[in-house]
Design an enzyme around this catalytic site. Structure first.
Site, mmCIF file in Angstrom:
data_model
loop_
_atom_site.group_PDB
_atom_site.id
_atom_site.type_symbol
_atom_site.label_atom_id
_atom_site.label_comp_id
_atom_site.label_asym_id
_atom_site.label_seq_id
_atom_site.Cartn_x
_atom_site.Cartn_y
_atom_site.Cartn_z
ATOM 1 N N ASP A 68 -32.212 7.859 -10.039
ATOM 2 C CA ASP A 68 -33.268 8.083 -9.057
ATOM 3 C C ASP A 68 -32.783 7.967 -7.616
ATOM 4 O OD1 ASP A 68 -32.867 5.350 -9.474
ATOM 5 O OD2 ASP A 68 -34.830 5.024 -10.358
ATOM 6 N N HIS A 139 -41.298 -0.578 -15.866
ATOM 7 C CA HIS A 139 -40.800 0.769 -15.529
ATOM 8 C C HIS A 139 -39.313 0.910 -15.868
ATOM 9 C CE1 HIS A 139 -39.790 -0.470 -11.084
ATOM 10 N NE2 HIS A 139 -38.675 -0.477 -11.786
ATOM 11 N N GLU A 144 -43.244 4.765 -13.682
ATOM 12 C CA GLU A 144 -44.156 3.637 -13.540
ATOM 13 C C GLU A 144 -45.255 3.717 -14.601
ATOM 14 O OE1 GLU A 144 -43.488 1.323 -11.481
ATOM 15 O OE2 GLU A 144 -42.953 2.049 -9.480
#
Ligand code: F6R
Length: 242
Positions: A68, A139, A144
């Protein structure tokens, strides 16, 4: 099937994880690794750097894909994940720049870029080992808890909890971006092997829940790992016992 190792402390957890990665890199020098940021993997990265410097562990054919990146932060922003990866790992090993992939938080068309990122992983042959940390809310990457979860790489809105927890890497909580690019649950489950690390008391509730549940829930994203055939969970005693 989930294999669990409980190690004495953070250092032992990091060393155990490093053994797995070092062995795998020796066995397959052109391995594709999925990497994570955050506090949890720093000790593992230190061990990999040590193995490179002291034992000549070779990263010249290794390819990496990070989970990410915050949207809007440039690679040179000290709180960007790209900056973190350079500081904590890439600047200290012999991996070629072109083998490193981190989602581009400045991409012009983020939706298109997310598709491209997913394609790049597939084209490289898929991830051999995916490293994961886990959030206190369950998460993985920035997937999430929600009504539904994305299969592929996507734009995500961070929860207030995650923004608060991650503000320790920023000057102030206001500075934390509200959105990120994240690999999806499907991108993660496509990896051939998954290694999840967790340390410290704050992770104890999430580890307890993961190890005791036989249900998957989008409200508890890490539970999707129960669907994967090869997951190794490495925790320290604090994360195991609370
Ligand atoms: C980081 C990531 C996050 C972290 C998680 C735990 O790339 O994807 O899911 O793994 O937030 O963070 P730490 O390790 O800081 O407790």
């Amino acid at each position: 099937m989930m294999k669990i190792f409980v190690e004495k402390d953070y250092e032992a957890m990091s060393k155990k994880a490093a053994e797995i990665f070092i062995e795998a890199i020796k066995e397959k020098p052109n391995i594709i690794l999925g990497l994570a940021t955050g506090s949890t993997p720093i000790g593992l990265y230190k061990e990999l750097i040590r193995a490179h410097k002291e034992e000549g562990l070779d990263f010249s054919k290794v390819t990496t894909f990070n989970l990410d990146e915050y949207i809007g932060l440039s690679p040179d922003h000290p709180s960007s994940y790209e900056y973190f990866m350079r500081e904590e790992l890439f600047n200290h090993i012999n991996i070629p720049r072109e083998n490193i992939h981190i989602p581009d938080g400045l991409a012009e068309n983020i939706e298109e870029y997310c598709k491209k990122y997913e394609e790049m992983i597939d084209k490289a042959g898929g991830i051999d080992i995916q490293l994961l940390g886990v959030g206190e809310n369950g998460h993985i990457a920035f997937n999430e808890p929600d009504e539904s979860l994305s299969l592929g790489t996507t734009i995500v809105e961070l929860t207030e909890n995650t923004i608060e927890v991650n503000s320790r890497f920023f000057q102030s909580v206001e500075e934390v971006p509200r959105t990120a690019i994240s690999m999806g649950i499907g991108s993660i489950l496509k990896a051939k092997k998954i290694v999840l690390l967790a340390n410290g008391k704050r992770k104890a509730p999430v580890i307890k829940k993961l190890l005791s549940t036989d249900r998957v829930s989008t409200k508890f994203p890490v539970s999707f790992l129960l669907l994967h055939p090869d997951v190794t969970v490495i925790v320290d005693e604090e994360a195991y016992n609370g």
